[in-house]
Design a protein around this motif. Structure first.
Motif, short mmCIF file in Angstrom:
data_model
loop_
_atom_site.label_atom_id
_atom_site.label_comp_id
_atom_site.label_asym_id
_atom_site.label_seq_id
_atom_site.Cartn_x
_atom_site.Cartn_y
_atom_site.Cartn_z
N PHE A 4 -3.56 28.24 -10.66
CA PHE A 4 -3.82 28.17 -12.42
C PHE A 4 -4.78 26.75 -12.40
N ILE A 5 -5.75 26.81 -13.39
CA ILE A 5 -6.46 25.78 -13.55
C ILE A 5 -5.93 24.91 -14.74
N GLU A 8 -7.18 19.83 -19.67
CA GLU A 8 -6.52 18.83 -20.57
C GLU A 8 -5.17 19.50 -20.85
N ASP A 9 -5.20 20.80 -20.54
CA ASP A 9 -4.12 21.70 -20.89
C ASP A 9 -4.34 22.78 -19.99
N LEU A 10 -3.27 23.59 -19.78
CA LEU A 10 -3.35 24.91 -18.97
C LEU A 10 -4.65 25.51 -19.47
N LEU A 11 -5.70 26.17 -18.78
CA LEU A 11 -6.89 26.85 -19.17
C LEU A 11 -6.32 28.35 -19.35
N ILE A 12 -6.40 28.99 -20.46
CA ILE A 12 -6.45 30.31 -20.94
C ILE A 12 -7.68 31.08 -21.25
N ILE A 13 -7.95 32.04 -20.39
CA ILE A 13 -9.08 33.03 -20.76
C ILE A 13 -8.48 34.44 -20.90
N ASP A 16 -4.82 35.00 -20.78
CA ASP A 16 -3.95 34.93 -19.71
C ASP A 16 -4.10 33.47 -18.93
N PHE A 17 -3.55 33.04 -18.05
CA PHE A 17 -3.73 32.13 -17.34
C PHE A 17 -5.07 32.02 -16.54
N ALA A 18 -5.93 31.17 -16.48
CA ALA A 18 -7.29 31.14 -15.60
C ALA A 18 -7.01 30.90 -14.35
N ILE A 19 -7.11 31.72 -13.31
CA ILE A 19 -6.98 31.57 -12.05
C ILE A 19 -8.12 31.55 -11.23
N LYS A 20 -8.49 30.24 -10.63
CA LYS A 20 -9.75 30.26 -10.08
C LYS A 20 -9.69 29.36 -8.72
N HIS A 29 -5.48 15.87 -8.13
CA HIS A 29 -3.97 15.76 -8.38
C HIS A 29 -3.28 14.96 -7.20
N LEU A 30 -3.83 15.15 -5.88
CA LEU A 30 -2.89 14.38 -4.89
C LEU A 30 -3.32 13.01 -4.91
N LEU A 31 -4.69 12.71 -4.93
CA LEU A 31 -5.30 11.36 -5.04
C LEU A 31 -4.67 10.43 -6.15
N LEU A 32 -4.50 10.96 -7.34
CA LEU A 32 -3.85 10.43 -8.67
C LEU A 32 -2.67 10.26 -8.45
N SER A 33 -1.72 11.12 -7.94
CA SER A 33 -0.50 11.06 -8.22
C SER A 33 0.34 9.83 -7.17
N GLN A 34 1.43 9.37 -7.61
CA GLN A 34 2.34 8.61 -6.88
C GLN A 34 3.18 9.19 -5.89
N LYS A 35 3.62 8.51 -4.91
CA LYS A 35 4.80 8.92 -4.23
C LYS A 35 6.05 9.21 -5.19
N GLY A 36 6.72 10.33 -5.06
CA GLY A 36 7.90 10.57 -6.01
C GLY A 36 7.28 11.28 -7.18
N SER A 37 6.10 11.51 -7.39
CA SER A 37 5.87 12.40 -8.58
C SER A 37 6.11 13.88 -8.53
#
Length: 95
Positions: A4-5, A8-13, A16-20, A29-37
């Protein structure tokens, strides 16, 4: 990897959900998230914001090590990793 992409929100095309290709999104997401996220994976996450304002070389080495370790946890094969410019981190590799 395709997933899913999320912009700012879930991308819908076409209603349906956009899958790319989601490799870039996953890295971000991995770089920005903290341990425990991620409750299922509590040790996953780099928490890059805590490294951004740190000018010393030791912090950059820790950051490089943490990114490499976290990407390995996520089954990402790192070919090259460059954190010399924190505003433009370069990661080359694939899932």
């Amino acid at each position: 990897m395709k997933d899913f992409i999320i912009e700012e929100d879930l991308l819908i095309i076409d209603g349906d959900f956009a899958i790319k290709d989601s490799d870039q999104q996953n890295l971000e997401h991995l770089l920005l998230s903290q341990k425990g996220s991620y409750k299922e994976f509590p040790i996953l996450g780099v928490g890059i914001k805590k490294y951004i304002n740190s000018p010393d070389a030791t912090s950059r080495l820790r950051l490089e090590n943490e990114i490499d370790k976290q990407l390995s946890y996520d089954n990402f094969f790192v070919k090259t990793l460059d954190v010399n410019d924190l505003q433009n981190i370069k990661i080359d590799g694939n899932y």
